[in-house]
Design an enzyme around this catalytic site. Structure first.
Site, short mmCIF file in Angstrom:
data_model
loop_
_atom_site.label_atom_id
_atom_site.label_comp_id
_atom_site.label_asym_id
_atom_site.label_seq_id
_atom_site.Cartn_x
_atom_site.Cartn_y
_atom_site.Cartn_z
CE LYS A 33 -35.59 60.40 -14.97
NZ LYS A 33 -36.58 61.35 -15.52
CB CYS A 116 -43.91 59.68 -15.50
SG CYS A 116 -42.94 59.69 -17.04
#
Ligand code: RRO
Length: 299
Positions: A33, A116
């Site tokens: 992650k 992101c």
């Protein structure tokens, strides 16, 4: 890699247990992650929903903090490649994490997440070409080893060309992962007349079938425009057919996101066997027989 398939960052990779499950599966590699300096809880729930056509998420970068993932990388046995995704809240944070990674001198590969879509008030860095160039200059200074970047989708040939020209300036940049989720889509539930997820008024990154054509276009254009770099395909892979399409468009390897989230790690063996069956039907013995060999219809 024994298989070209592995997890997309964000899926099955937040905890040691999830990473171990990918490591113990038929995946050819694994990636963590995206991490920040400090642990983060992420955005309020519900923040991920799947539909028959894919997924929407606004997780908000929930992660255990970079030290957790670097510890994992330190104790990993490297039976398959390990990628570490890095997504600092600022360039300085990224430089600090990459400096720490360099000092550890591990055989893992950083994938710096420039895309992101889910931090309220923070635009995706890779849509700002000047800021991306500045970030890569500084990253190359502190991290003189091979690394890659996770890109958002682009939608215009001029942007493909500009970003490829920029990325081609950096020798240490060896791979680009295309694509992150298609940012700030909106899925609506007809019955309740509501958004599917809570953060950002319901806006979130799209994955799955919704994004396959966009992912393929990005893989195809970046592999054509950056022949010296590897392109990792990500977006809409749920069977051997989509994996084959990504490879045909020029991907070296492919990541599975939404499908892995819905099906679990059994997806890797299933998709691999479907890919092998497809290759056999077509008479291909190895990926190089068709990788990047997409035909076009122009004269
Ligand atoms: O955590 C997220 O919300 C997230 C990230 Br960092 C990303 O890069 N892509 C995405 O779809 N979600």
């Amino acid at each position: 890699m024994a298989s070209p398939l592995y997890n997309a960052s964000g899926v099955m990779c937040r905890t040691r247990e999830e990473l171990d499950a990918v490591a113990g599966s038929a995946a050819g590699a694994l990636i963590t992650k995206s991490c920040t300096l400090l642990p983060r809880e992420g955005n309020p729930e519900p923040r991920y929903r799947a539909t028959p056509l894919g997924s929407i998420n606004s997780m908000g970068l929930p992660n255990e903090g970079y030290q957790y993932y670097f510890d994992y990388a330190r104790q990993f046995d490297y039976r398959k490649p390990l990628f570490v995704s890095i997504s600092g809240m600022s360039l300085d944070d990224n430089l600090q994490m990459l400096t720490a990674l360099r000092a550890l001198n591990l055989p893992c590969l950083p994938e710096v997440n420039l895309s992101c879509p889910n931090l309220p008030g923070k635009p995706q860095l890779a849509y700002d070409f000047a800021a991306t160039a500045e970030a890569l200059e500084q990253i190359s200074q502190v991290y003189p080893h091979p690394f890659g970047v996770k890109l958002p989708p682009y939608f215009d040939p001029v942007h493909f060309a500009q970003m490829a020209a920029l990325l081609n300036r950096f020798d240490g940049l060896r791979f680009v992962t295309c694509i992150n989720s298609v940012g700030n889509g909106l899925l609506v539930d007809l019955e309740s007349e509501s958004t599917l997820i809570r953060p950002k008024g319901g806006l979130g990154g799209l994955g799955g079938d919704y994004v396959l054509p966009t992912a393929l276009a990005n893989v195809r254009e970046f592999s054509r425009l950056m022949p010296e770099k590897h392109v990792i395909g990500c977006g809409g892979i749920k069977s051997g057919a989509e994996a084959f399409m990504h490879l045909l468009c020029g991907a070296t390897a492919v990541q599975i996101g939404t499908c892995l989230h819905e099906e679990g790690v059994a997806a890797f063996a299933r998709i691999e066997s479907e890919l092998i069956e497809l290759m056999q039907r077509k008479g291909y013995q190895c990926l190089a027989d068709f990788r990047g060999k997409l035909k076009t219809l122009d004269c």
